[in-house]
Design an enzyme around this catalytic site. Structure first.
Site, PDB file in Angstrom:
ATOM      1  N   GLY A  99     -45.285  31.533  59.224  1.00  0.00           N
ATOM      2  CA  GLY A  99     -44.034  30.817  59.437  1.00  0.00           C
ATOM      3  C   GLY A  99     -44.230  29.456  60.064  1.00  0.00           C
ATOM      4  N   THR A 100     -45.472  28.950  60.053  1.00  0.00           N
ATOM      5  CA  THR A 100     -45.756  27.643  60.651  1.00  0.00           C
ATOM      6  C   THR A 100     -44.888  26.550  60.046  1.00  0.00           C
ATOM      7  OG1 THR A 100     -48.032  28.260  61.190  1.00  0.00           O
ATOM      8  CG2 THR A 100     -47.550  25.909  61.032  1.00  0.00           C
ATOM      9  N   PRO A 124     -43.188  16.257  67.822  1.00  0.00           N
ATOM     10  CA  PRO A 124     -42.882  17.633  67.435  1.00  0.00           C
ATOM     11  C   PRO A 124     -43.911  18.638  67.948  1.00  0.00           C
ATOM     12  CG  PRO A 124     -43.608  16.360  65.528  1.00  0.00           C
ATOM     13  CD  PRO A 124     -43.415  15.394  66.647  1.00  0.00           C
ATOM     14  N   ASP A 126     -46.587  17.857  70.606  1.00  0.00           N
ATOM     15  CA  ASP A 126     -46.919  17.747  72.028  1.00  0.00           C
ATOM     16  C   ASP A 126     -45.747  18.046  72.940  1.00  0.00           C
ATOM     17  OD1 ASP A 126     -49.483  17.018  71.286  1.00  0.00           O
ATOM     18  OD2 ASP A 126     -49.031  14.869  71.308  1.00  0.00           O
ATOM     19  N   HIS A 182     -22.981  71.406  46.116  1.00  0.00           N
ATOM     20  CA  HIS A 182     -23.508  71.207  44.757  1.00  0.00           C
ATOM     21  C   HIS A 182     -22.432  70.638  43.824  1.00  0.00           C
ATOM     22  CE1 HIS A 182     -27.091  73.672  45.734  1.00  0.00           C
ATOM     23  NE2 HIS A 182     -26.226  74.400  46.413  1.00  0.00           N
ATOM     24  N   GLU A 325     -17.976  50.900  46.035  1.00  0.00           N
ATOM     25  CA  GLU A 325     -19.025  50.441  45.118  1.00  0.00           C
ATOM     26  C   GLU A 325     -19.821  49.292  45.729  1.00  0.00           C
ATOM     27  OE1 GLU A 325     -16.776  51.618  40.928  1.00  0.00           O
ATOM     28  OE2 GLU A 325     -16.855  49.524  41.562  1.00  0.00           O
TER      29      GLU A 325
END
Length: 461
Positions: A99-100, A124, A126, A182, A325
């Site tokens: 995910g880097t 981003p 440091d 059943h 449904e």
């Protein structure tokens, strides 16, 4: 086209759309993974932003991050948490297994916004990614986003469904109907008892899910690259979890072993297993509703579900059980998602699981659609169905299986003969039993009273 600008990362220069808030690493991911068009869910992006916000505050308090930069990162993250700039996260779900790419996508957007706000150059890596690695941030995000969505969406919806079922069970406690095993006629039960079974299913499913929460609240943040905590302050993990707990109101804490939390996704697999169980429960309930609603002339027609939309493009007047449904389709999706998550959970190679994005995507989808399905099943099907009492009472009086109550008196074989004759002749069991046993109508009415035969088993909520 809005034109391009040149961005640079450790691999060199790259053209990025001029109006993009992200940078070179995001653009590389966009170009590398044109696979599905699926994006990481907004809840996941918000959780990453929350992690960046929390990390900036902790790093500021530890004296590691300039206060002005930290405040700008917090302000930028708050905008993402408010749902802004959703179009700035274009990376495909099927990307690098850590995910880097998504981690850096969020880092770059926050850095861009923070730079504008502060007038400083915010990095981003440091600054926004300080004391973090994708390898602990993305596993933490999986836990945080799942915990928040369970708390906000799924748990309240399941509780609402249980309350709705319990209300109808009380209202219908006097409705005695033919039980079925059943898909064949069996001993009578009350509709309240039948619904109480549904309520117990969902209640148990919620309890199972809640039992997983202590492990969801254990987070990987602070383990950084491989679990050793390299480049993170010794106090970072505990301070981070404590601050996150205050902000979210959920009891997050550092995982007891970061090597475990990075190298595997066993907790995500566990949670998914509980979601699969809930899907099985919801599908059972939805299919019961479909059968009970079948007809209106050639089916069971025990109930009439709310008419929500025309049921056919060619057959006028047809109305279908659209909510059950839809719920069944949700359940099928969740069960399929569980298979994907299980396979993803097996992909822990040495110190890192490398199917994190697909685990996150499927887990969050399962949580969200199960929550939505449970709520619409409650509100648009169970709360409003009408009981067709005549259709229930007519076959109940002629049900040959009522003869089961005579077993202790006349024996199984004699009771079976009475049942077969009553069915063959289309007559009420009580009439045939009078002829076959010589017992009085009064005796038989007492023994074969359907309501009497429903007593016991459970106590209604």
């Amino acid at each position: 086209m809005t034109g391009v600008r040149i961005e640079k990362d450790s691999m060199g220069e790259l053209e990025v759309p001029a109006d993009a808030l992200y940078g070179a690493q995001t653009q590389r991911a966009v170009e590398n993974f044109p696979i599905s068009g699926l994006r990481m869910p907004p809840a996941f992006i918000r959780a990453v932003a929350l992690i960046k916000r929390t990390a900036a505050e902790v790093n500021r308090d530890l004296g590691l991050l300039d206060e002005g930069i930290a405040d700008a990162i917090v302000a930028a993250a708050d905008e993402l948490l408010a749902g802004q700039y959703g179009d700035q996260f274009p990376v495909d779900v099927f990307q690098t297994g850590s995910g880097t790419s998504t981690n850096m996508n969020v880092n770059e957007v926050i850095a861009h916004l923070a730079s504008e706000k502060s007038g400083k150059s915010v990095s981003p890596n440091d600054h926004v990614n300080m004391s973090q690695s994708s390898n602990d941030t993305i596993p933490t995000t999986i836990h945080v986003s799942a915990a928040l969505e369970i708390d906000k969406t799924l748990s309240p919806s399941l509780k609402h469904l249980v309350r709705t079922i319990d209300t109808r069970a009380q209202e219908l406690a006097d409705v005695v109907k033919t039980g079925r095993t059943h898909l064949m006629d069996a001993m009578p039960i009350t509709m309240g008892q039948e619904l109480a079974g549904w309520s117990a299913q969902i209640g148990d499913g919620l309890s199972r899910l809640q039992a997983t929460l202590p492990r969801i609240y254990r987070i990987a943040q602070g383990g950084t690259a491989v679990g050793t905590g390299i480049n993170a302050h010794p106090e970072f993990a505990h301070r981070f979890a404590a601050r996150l707990a205050v902000v979210t109101g959920l009891p997050f804490e550092p995982n007891r072993n970061f090597f475990e939390s990075l190298s595997c996704q066993d907790t995500a697999v566990e949670v998914s297993g509980q979601l699969r169980t809930l899907a099985c429960s919801l599908m059972k309930i939805a299919n019961d509703l479909r059968w009970m609603n079948s007809g209106p002339l050639a089916g069971l027609a025990e109930i009439e579900l709310p008419a929500l939309q025309p049921g056919s493009s060619i057959m006028p007047g047809k109305v279908n059980p659209v909510i059950p449904e839809a719920v069944c389709q949700v359940c099928a999706q969740v069960i399929g998602n569980d298979s994907t998550i299980t396979l993803g959970g097996q992909a822990g190679n040495f110190q890192l699981n490398v199917m994190l994005p697909v685990i996150a995507y499927n887990l969050l989808q399962s949580i969200q659609i199960l929550g939505n399905a449970a709520r619409i099943l409650a509100d648009k099907a169970i709360a409003g169905f009408v009981v067709n009492r005549e259709n229930i009472e007519r076959p109940l009086a002629r049900n040959p299986i009522l003869v089961t109550a005579l077993n202790p008196v006349v024996g199984y074989l004699k009771a079976a003969a009475i049942a077969k004759r009553a069915y063959r002749e289309g007559r009420p069991v009580i009439e045939v039993a009078m002829e076959e046993t010589g017992m009085s109508r009064e005796e038989l009415e007492k023994l074969l009273d359907p309501r009497h035969l429903t007593e016991g088993g459970i106590v209604l909520p």
